[in-house]
Each structure stands twice: as C-alpha cells, then as structure tokens.
Write an enzyme that holds these catalytic residues in place. Structure first.
Site, PDB file in Angstrom:
ATOM      1  N   CYS A   8       0.836  -1.205   0.000  1.00 61.56           N
ATOM      2  CA  CYS A   8       0.000   0.000   0.000  1.00 61.56           C
ATOM      3  C   CYS A   8       0.872   1.255   0.000  1.00 61.56           C
ATOM      4  O   CYS A   8       1.732   1.436   0.864  1.00 61.56           O
ATOM      5  CB  CYS A   8      -0.919  -0.035   1.222  1.00 61.56           C
ATOM      6  SG  CYS A   8      -1.779   1.509   1.522  1.00 61.56           S
ATOM      7  N   CYS A  11       0.571   3.260   3.252  1.00 60.41           N
ATOM      8  CA  CYS A  11       1.310   2.614   4.353  1.00 60.41           C
ATOM      9  C   CYS A  11       2.799   2.935   4.233  1.00 60.41           C
ATOM     10  O   CYS A  11       3.471   3.177   5.241  1.00 60.41           O
ATOM     11  CB  CYS A  11       1.096   1.106   4.344  1.00 60.41           C
ATOM     12  SG  CYS A  11      -0.480   0.581   5.058  1.00 60.41           S
ATOM     13  N   ASN A  94     -13.223  10.078  -0.601  1.00 58.26           N
ATOM     14  CA  ASN A  94     -13.684   9.247  -1.716  1.00 58.26           C
ATOM     15  C   ASN A  94     -13.692   7.786  -1.267  1.00 58.26           C
ATOM     16  O   ASN A  94     -12.721   7.322  -0.661  1.00 58.26           O
ATOM     17  CB  ASN A  94     -12.757   9.432  -2.911  1.00 58.26           C
ATOM     18  CG  ASN A  94     -12.759  10.866  -3.433  1.00 58.26           C
ATOM     19  OD1 ASN A  94     -13.798  11.510  -3.456  1.00 58.26           O
ATOM     20  ND2 ASN A  94     -11.602  11.355  -3.841  1.00 58.26           N
ATOM     21  N   HIS A 107      -8.267   7.953   3.665  1.00 54.82           N
ATOM     22  CA  HIS A 107      -7.656   9.281   3.768  1.00 54.82           C
ATOM     23  C   HIS A 107      -8.726  10.340   3.566  1.00 54.82           C
ATOM     24  O   HIS A 107      -9.704  10.125   2.849  1.00 54.82           O
ATOM     25  CB  HIS A 107      -6.533   9.464   2.734  1.00 54.82           C
ATOM     26  CG  HIS A 107      -6.946   9.202   1.318  1.00 54.82           C
ATOM     27  ND1 HIS A 107      -7.076   7.932   0.802  1.00 54.82           N
ATOM     28  CD2 HIS A 107      -7.290  10.044   0.316  1.00 54.82           C
ATOM     29  CE1 HIS A 107      -7.465   8.017  -0.460  1.00 54.82           C
ATOM     30  NE2 HIS A 107      -7.609   9.281  -0.785  1.00 54.82           N
TER      31      HIS A 107
HETATM   32  P1  5GP Z   1      -8.302   9.376  -3.901  1.00 52.49           P
HETATM   33  O1  5GP Z   1      -8.724   9.513  -5.322  1.00 52.49           O
HETATM   34  O2  5GP Z   1      -7.900   7.964  -3.568  1.00 52.49           O
HETATM   35  O3  5GP Z   1      -9.268   9.974  -2.930  1.00 52.49           O
HETATM   36  O4  5GP Z   1      -7.046  10.325  -3.760  1.00 52.49           O
HETATM   37  C1  5GP Z   1      -5.721   9.919  -3.750  1.00 52.49           C
HETATM   38  C2  5GP Z   1      -4.891  11.179  -3.695  1.00 52.49           C
HETATM   39  O5  5GP Z   1      -3.557  10.805  -3.397  1.00 52.49           O
HETATM   40  C3  5GP Z   1      -4.854  11.955  -5.011  1.00 52.49           C
HETATM   41  O6  5GP Z   1      -5.340  13.285  -4.791  1.00 52.49           O
HETATM   42  C4  5GP Z   1      -3.383  11.947  -5.404  1.00 52.49           C
HETATM   43  O7  5GP Z   1      -2.944  13.165  -5.953  1.00 52.49           O
HETATM   44  C5  5GP Z   1      -2.678  11.638  -4.088  1.00 52.49           C
HETATM   45  N1  5GP Z   1      -1.440  10.905  -4.256  1.00 52.49           N
HETATM   46  C6  5GP Z   1      -1.237   9.810  -5.045  1.00 52.49           C
HETATM   47  N2  5GP Z   1       0.033   9.370  -4.940  1.00 52.49           N
HETATM   48  C7  5GP Z   1       0.655  10.202  -4.058  1.00 52.49           C
HETATM   49  C8  5GP Z   1       1.996  10.261  -3.543  1.00 52.49           C
HETATM   50  O8  5GP Z   1       2.862   9.462  -3.843  1.00 52.49           O
HETATM   51  N3  5GP Z   1       2.261  11.269  -2.658  1.00 52.49           N
HETATM   52  C9  5GP Z   1       1.314  12.183  -2.267  1.00 52.49           C
HETATM   53  N4  5GP Z   1       1.691  13.128  -1.414  1.00 52.49           N
HETATM   54  N5  5GP Z   1       0.049  12.159  -2.740  1.00 52.49           N
HETATM   55  C10 5GP Z   1      -0.278  11.179  -3.618  1.00 52.49           C
HETATM   56 ZN    ZN Z   2      -2.247   1.184   3.741  1.00 50.58          ZN
END
Ligand code: 5GP
Ligand code: ZN
Length: 120
Positions: A8, A11, A94, A107
């Site tokens: 993950c 994680c 989400n 998150h």
């Molecule tokens: P979800 O669509 O799952 O709610 O949002 C995931 C969020 O994680 C996205 O807004 C994306 O920009 C962010 N994200 C994805 N990979 C990384 C990463 O490696 N580092 C950080 N800081 N944010 C990430």
């Molecule tokens: Zn995790």
C-alpha cells in the site's frame, strides 16, 4: 484488518519509506500535502492503521475518527485556510470505485484557500 499492507502506497508514506511533505504526525495519524493539489491548500489526513476505506469503518474506529475530525480544523488553519465563514475548507473521503477512490487506504482530503480552484 491488517495494521499495515506492504503493497500500500499510503502505508509506505506513513512508514516514511516514501517521502512526503508532512503537515502533521502523531501516534495515530500522518498528514501530508497531496502530490497533485486541486486547491491552494490541499493535504491528506491519513490514519496510520491500514483501513481500506470509509466503508470499512466501524464502532471500533470511533476514537480514531473523532481524533481525525477534531484535528482537521486546526491543521486547516495552520495551513492557511482563512476563518469561517469567509474562508473555510472542504473535507472529502472518496470511497470505492463509484466514490472516485484511487488509493485504497483511508484518507481525508482537506482543501481550501482562495478560489478559483483547479477542480471542485
Ligand atoms: P483518492 O482519489 O484515492 O481519494 O485520492 C488519492 C490522492 O492521493 C490523489 O489526490 C493523489 O494526488 C494523491 N497521491 C497519489 N500518490 C501520491 C503520492 O505518492 N504522494 C502524495 N503526497 N500524494 C499522492
Ligand atoms: Zn495502507
């Protein structure tokens, strides 16, 4: 539910194996800037426990959820969100494919700052 999932991404960020721009860390939570921000302020608040989504949250997580929800207003202000009601912020969790979730570790997006935003 596993405490940590070796596959993950969040994680790995929680464990410090992948770098992130940390906003806050305590025993239960890490908060860091979203890598692809939609708003002038955009950070993620991530429980350290690997809970896949809000659909997996139950009564055993009540204290953790209370901690997250009481932490967010303080962090939002620290990150530059102006006070309510002129300022404020948005909290988004989400959940699942139809909820637009891409990272399957719970998150909370916290977004704020002057509009217009890139999205939302
Ligand atoms: P979800 O669509 O799952 O709610 O949002 C995931 C969020 O994680 C996205 O807004 C994306 O920009 C962010 N994200 C994805 N990979 C990384 C990463 O490696 N580092 C950080 N800081 N944010 C990430
Ligand atoms: Zn995790």
């Amino acid at each position: 539910m596993t405490v940590s999932d070796p596959n993950c991404l969040f994680c790995k960020i929680v464990a410090g194996q992948i770098p992130s721009k940390t906003v806050h860390e305590d025993d239960h939570v890490r908060a860091f800037h979203d890598i692809n921000p939609w708003a002038p302020v955009h950070f993620l608040v991530v429980p350290k426990l690997h809970i896949p989504s809000m659909a997996h949250v139950g009564p055993e997580h009540a204290a953790l959820m209370g901690h997250v929800m009481t932490l967010i207003p303080r962090l939002a202000a620290e990150q530059g969100c102006r006070p309510y009601p002129e300022g404020g912020f948005r909290i988004v969790a989400n959940t699942g494919a139809e909820g637009g979730q891409e990272i399957h570790h719970l998150h909370f997006h916290v977004m704020g700052g002057p509009r217009p935003w890139l999205r939302g």
